[in-house]
Design a protein around this motif. Structure first.
Motif, PDB file in Angstrom:
ATOM      1  N   PRO A 337       0.511  -1.459  -0.006  1.00 24.58           N
ATOM      2  CA  PRO A 337       0.146  -0.004  -0.004  1.00 24.58           C
ATOM      3  C   PRO A 337       1.008   1.579  -0.231  1.00 24.58           C
ATOM      4  N   GLN A 338       1.945   1.147   0.659  1.00 25.00           N
ATOM      5  CA  GLN A 338       2.842   2.461   0.553  1.00 25.00           C
ATOM      6  C   GLN A 338       3.570   2.703  -0.572  1.00 25.00           C
ATOM      7  N   LEU A 339       3.182   1.747  -1.501  1.00 26.17           N
ATOM      8  CA  LEU A 339       4.261   2.561  -2.679  1.00 26.17           C
ATOM      9  C   LEU A 339       2.987   2.235  -3.735  1.00 26.17           C
ATOM     10  N   SER A 340       1.393   2.213  -3.295  1.00 27.46           N
ATOM     11  CA  SER A 340       0.552   2.714  -3.918  1.00 27.46           C
ATOM     12  C   SER A 340       0.957   4.189  -3.978  1.00 27.46           C
ATOM     13  N   ASP A 341       0.358   3.964  -2.480  1.00 30.75           N
ATOM     14  CA  ASP A 341       0.719   5.892  -2.279  1.00 30.75           C
ATOM     15  C   ASP A 341       1.756   6.976  -3.004  1.00 30.75           C
ATOM     16  N   TYR A 342       2.711   6.535  -2.737  1.00 33.05           N
ATOM     17  CA  TYR A 342       3.976   6.582  -3.425  1.00 33.05           C
ATOM     18  C   TYR A 342       3.581   7.340  -4.904  1.00 33.05           C
ATOM     19  N   THR A 346       3.141  10.790  -6.666  1.00 37.51           N
ATOM     20  CA  THR A 346       3.384  11.296  -8.055  1.00 37.51           C
ATOM     21  C   THR A 346       3.195  11.953  -9.122  1.00 37.51           C
ATOM     22  N   ALA A 347       2.192  10.604  -9.502  1.00 40.10           N
ATOM     23  CA  ALA A 347       1.674  10.593 -10.914  1.00 40.10           C
ATOM     24  C   ALA A 347       0.641  12.360 -10.959  1.00 40.10           C
ATOM     25  N   GLN A 348      -0.183  12.443  -9.283  1.00 40.19           N
ATOM     26  CA  GLN A 348      -0.249  13.395  -9.694  1.00 40.19           C
ATOM     27  C   GLN A 348      -0.272  15.002  -9.483  1.00 40.19           C
ATOM     28  N   VAL A 349       1.587  14.573  -8.672  1.00 37.83           N
ATOM     29  CA  VAL A 349       2.624  15.622  -9.857  1.00 37.83           C
ATOM     30  C   VAL A 349       2.486  16.085 -11.046  1.00 37.83           C
ATOM     31  N   SER A 350       3.066  14.792 -11.267  1.00 34.87           N
ATOM     32  CA  SER A 350       4.128  15.036 -13.006  1.00 34.87           C
ATOM     33  C   SER A 350       3.216  15.449 -13.804  1.00 34.87           C
ATOM     34  N   GLU A 351       1.628  14.756 -13.197  1.00 38.08           N
ATOM     35  CA  GLU A 351       0.223  14.449 -14.154  1.00 38.08           C
ATOM     36  C   GLU A 351       0.609  13.672 -15.767  1.00 38.08           C
ATOM     37  N   ASP A 352       0.968  12.547 -15.641  1.00 33.98           N
ATOM     38  CA  ASP A 352       1.207  11.436 -16.221  1.00 33.98           C
ATOM     39  C   ASP A 352       1.538  10.099 -15.711  1.00 33.98           C
ATOM     40  N   GLY A 353       0.300   9.264 -15.117  1.00 31.21           N
ATOM     41  CA  GLY A 353       0.801   8.181 -14.975  1.00 31.21           C
ATOM     42  C   GLY A 353       1.551   7.159 -15.605  1.00 31.21           C
ATOM     43  N   LYS A 354       1.242   7.176 -16.256  1.00 27.84           N
ATOM     44  CA  LYS A 354       2.647   6.503 -17.177  1.00 27.84           C
ATOM     45  C   LYS A 354       4.309   6.657 -16.917  1.00 27.84           C
ATOM     46  N   GLN A 355       4.265   8.102 -17.262  1.00 26.16           N
ATOM     47  CA  GLN A 355       5.742   8.487 -16.827  1.00 26.16           C
ATOM     48  C   GLN A 355       6.082   8.262 -15.580  1.00 26.16           C
ATOM     49  N   ALA A 356       5.136   8.432 -14.351  1.00 29.19           N
ATOM     50  CA  ALA A 356       5.062   8.050 -13.295  1.00 29.19           C
ATOM     51  C   ALA A 356       5.359   6.801 -12.924  1.00 29.19           C
ATOM     52  N   THR A 374      13.314   0.889   2.839  1.00 25.95           N
ATOM     53  CA  THR A 374      11.239   0.922   2.454  1.00 25.95           C
ATOM     54  C   THR A 374      11.163   2.480   1.607  1.00 25.95           C
ATOM     55  N   ILE A 375       9.642   1.948   1.178  1.00 21.00           N
ATOM     56  CA  ILE A 375       9.188   3.364   0.390  1.00 21.00           C
ATOM     57  C   ILE A 375       9.399   4.466   1.272  1.00 21.00           C
ATOM     58  N   ASP A 376       9.003   3.575   2.336  1.00 18.49           N
ATOM     59  CA  ASP A 376       9.021   5.218   3.158  1.00 18.49           C
ATOM     60  C   ASP A 376       9.874   6.170   3.601  1.00 18.49           C
ATOM     61  N   ASP A 377      10.787   5.179   3.616  1.00 19.31           N
ATOM     62  CA  ASP A 377      12.448   5.400   4.273  1.00 19.31           C
ATOM     63  C   ASP A 377      12.795   6.340   3.032  1.00 19.31           C
ATOM     64  N   PHE A 378      12.869   6.003   1.439  1.00 20.97           N
ATOM     65  CA  PHE A 378      12.918   6.557  -0.145  1.00 20.97           C
ATOM     66  C   PHE A 378      13.360   7.893   0.284  1.00 20.97           C
ATOM     67  N   PRO A 379      14.738   8.949   0.174  1.00 25.48           N
ATOM     68  CA  PRO A 379      14.215   9.893   0.643  1.00 25.48           C
ATOM     69  C   PRO A 379      13.960  10.995  -0.901  1.00 25.48           C
ATOM     70  N   ILE A 380      13.754  10.755  -1.869  1.00 23.05           N
ATOM     71  CA  ILE A 380      12.550  11.579  -2.736  1.00 23.05           C
ATOM     72  C   ILE A 380      11.983  11.551  -2.499  1.00 23.05           C
ATOM     73  N   ARG A 381      10.619  12.406  -2.151  1.00 24.99           N
ATOM     74  CA  ARG A 381       9.006  12.488  -1.434  1.00 24.99           C
ATOM     75  C   ARG A 381       8.535  12.477  -3.613  1.00 24.99           C
ATOM     76  N   PRO A 382       7.042  12.130  -3.473  1.00 23.62           N
ATOM     77  CA  PRO A 382       6.349  12.145  -3.942  1.00 23.62           C
ATOM     78  C   PRO A 382       6.669  13.959  -4.696  1.00 23.62           C
ATOM     79  N   PRO A 383       6.398  14.751  -4.059  1.00 20.66           N
ATOM     80  CA  PRO A 383       6.253  16.014  -4.421  1.00 20.66           C
ATOM     81  C   PRO A 383       7.491  16.247  -5.485  1.00 20.66           C
ATOM     82  N   VAL A 384       8.647  16.019  -4.937  1.00 21.68           N
ATOM     83  CA  VAL A 384      10.475  16.245  -5.510  1.00 21.68           C
ATOM     84  C   VAL A 384      10.354  15.297  -7.134  1.00 21.68           C
TER      85      VAL A 384
END
Ligand code: MN
Length: 500
Positions: A337-342, A346-356, A374-384
């Motif tokens: 679920p964490q990766l799905s949220d991530y 990301t897709a909402q910011v990039s406005e392109d699901g395929k690319q994300a 784990t994805i929660d520890d990954f330092p590049i967060r979705p907005p970035v």
């Protein structure tokens, strides 16, 4: 021989509570300090009495709702008596004839790729036993008992025998685990024993007269990986076919009882353990120390309100909303679920699901694997990440430069720097990676390159229709105009050569 495989699964899932089912003792997984999480009730000291952990019950209801079960408005606790060193009371508190939930289902894909419902007979709540630790060194040391786990809340989920292959069993378990993880009711960590599986297996063999003859039912106990469940079923199919040919013994014959078998993971075989106890052998009776549990429809509804979207629904929604391939969508959903949220953020910011999806399923998963993060520890967060991907989508950054930006972001992030979307711009500027859209500047450079004597042959070849002759010319232009889009440069060169 023509036959059908008939499998039912019993899965024990440990609920994510802080404390045990009937006492406020921690449930922490702690095999290195045996018998340190053992309050008087866990070791069954005289005079101790159980008190129900309300949170455990609520988690069980949530899990059962996730499995499409009906929830009982009245349920009780029963003692299941048996003698074993890891069970100091001499009985397990379980639920016999009035389980807290029943009549559920979950869906798998059958061999033809059609959706198939696997019915769930019941899901009930019970306490776990301790763990016997046997000496396997061959030095003949004593066996030991660790009661840290005694009293941990388990949900036992019993399917109907609707599963017709090892592959379907695997899917059933994968989906069941995902549902538990998405709902946050269990981590289903098999190494730590938070999900354990027993498989009931037999065959229905088609005889010449058109009748199906059932082979004796076998219960394979304590399968501790999904791979082992598949292997045990595959082995049992072969073994039961052989046995039937040899003996003709069938389910229902006098003296044929359900047999309990173990699984030897090294050899991939099952082995006989004992005849299976019947319910009567357990001398079930209602536990006089515990009051029955009643639940109103309002209380059940209140728990239903706290449920998140289930993985199957989320899979369908994400596929449509972000135009994902089945494959990409499965990789993301089935991961966690964490990766799905991530991914969604990301897709909402990039406005392109395929690319994300490309970046999440390839670059991100690779980094997580290699760095054991784990994805929660990954330092590049979705907005970035989303901000960077948006630039690629808008044509302001090439994919190749994107990888460079990603590498720098990751390095900075792993060093502990707090990253923000502004860092993406900063890196692009520092490294001169912005796509040059100024065609005037590129045109001037191309003219310069075309004028070079060394390029005369390439230009002739290109005029003669040899497209690959453009390669060295593109390289020279790109070297001088950092951030130029290679595709655009190629088109401009071909155009200019042909019109010269
Ligand atoms: Mn059980």
């Amino acid at each position: 021989m023509d036959y059908k495989i008939v499998v039912g699964l019993e899965v024990h899932v440990q609920l994510l509570t802080q404390t045990k089912l009937f006492t406020a003792c921690t449930t922490e997984f702690n095999p290195d300090a045996p018998n340190t999480q053992t309050q008087p009730l866990c070791i069954s000291l005289p005079g101790t009495l159980p008190v129900l952990n309300r949170h455990a019950y609520e988690l069980a209801v949530k899990a059962a709702l996730g499995l499409n079960c009906s929830i009982a408005t009245f349920t009780k606790w029963d003692r299941k008596q048996y003698f074993y060193p890891d069970l100091p009371k001499g009985y397990q508190i379980s639920q016999y004839d009035m389980p807290m939930s029943y009549d559920g289902w979950l869906e798998v894909d059958d061999a033809e790729g059609h959706k198939k419902k696997i019915r769930i007979l019941r899901a009930h709540l019970e306490e776990d036993a301790g763990k016997n630790i046997h000496d396997e060194s061959g030095r003949g040391e004593d066996s030991k008992v660790d009661l840290n786990r005694a009293g941990t809340p388990l949900l036992e989920i019993v399917s109907e025998p609707d599963i017709s292959s090892a592959a379907e069993a695997r899917q059933y378990l994968d989906e069941l685990r995902l549902i538990m993880q998405y709902l946050g009711v269990s981590d289903c960590n098999m190494q730590e024993g938070s999900l354990r599986c027993d498989a009931n297996v037999n065959l229905h063999i088609l005889e010449a007269d058109g009748h199906h003859v059932p082979t004796p039912i076998v219960e394979v106990k304590n399968l501790n990986s999904f791979r082992n469940v598949e292997a045990a079923i595959e082995y049992e199919v072969e073994r039961q076919l052989e046995e039937y040919e040899l003996t003709g013994r069938k389910w229902g014959d006098p003296g044929v009882m359900k047999e309990t078998r173990g699984f030897d993971a090294h050899r991939g075989t099952t082995f006989a353990q004992r005849g299976k106890e019947e319910a009567a052998d357990y001398r079930y009776f209602p536990d006089p120390d515990l009051a029955p549990v009643t639940m109103t429809e309002e209380e059940i509804d209140a728990i239903r309100q706290t449920m998140c979207e289930l993985p199957a629904d989320r899979r369908e929604r994400m596929k449509t909303a972000y135009e994902l391939s089945d494959y990409d969508c499965d990789v993301i959903i089935n991961h966690s679920p964490q990766l799905s949220d991530y991914f969604e953020e990301t897709a909402q910011v990039s406005e392109d699901g395929k690319q994300a999806a490309n970046w999440v399923t390839q670059d991100i998963l690779r980094e997580l694997n290699e760095r054991e993060l784990t994805i929660d520890d990954f330092p590049i967060r979705p907005p970035v990440l989303g901000t960077m991907l948006k630039k690629i989508v808008d044509g302001d950054l090439t994919v190749k430069s994107g990888r460079e930006v990603f590498a720098v972001l990751l390095e900075q992030g792993l060093e502990g720097q707090e990253l923000s979307p502004a860092d993406v711009d900063q890196i692009i500027e520092d490294k001169g990676l912005a796509v040059v859209k100024d065609t005037g500047a590129i045109e001037a450079t191309i003219q310069e390159v075309l004028a070079r004597k060394q390029n005369a042959k390439s230009i002739d070849d290109l005029k003669g229709g040899k497209q690959q002759a453009a390669g060295p010319l593109i390289g020279q232009v790109m070297k001088e105009v950092k951030g130029a889009d290679a595709k655009m440069v190629r088109e401009m060169i071909i155009d200019m050569v042909q019109n010269s």
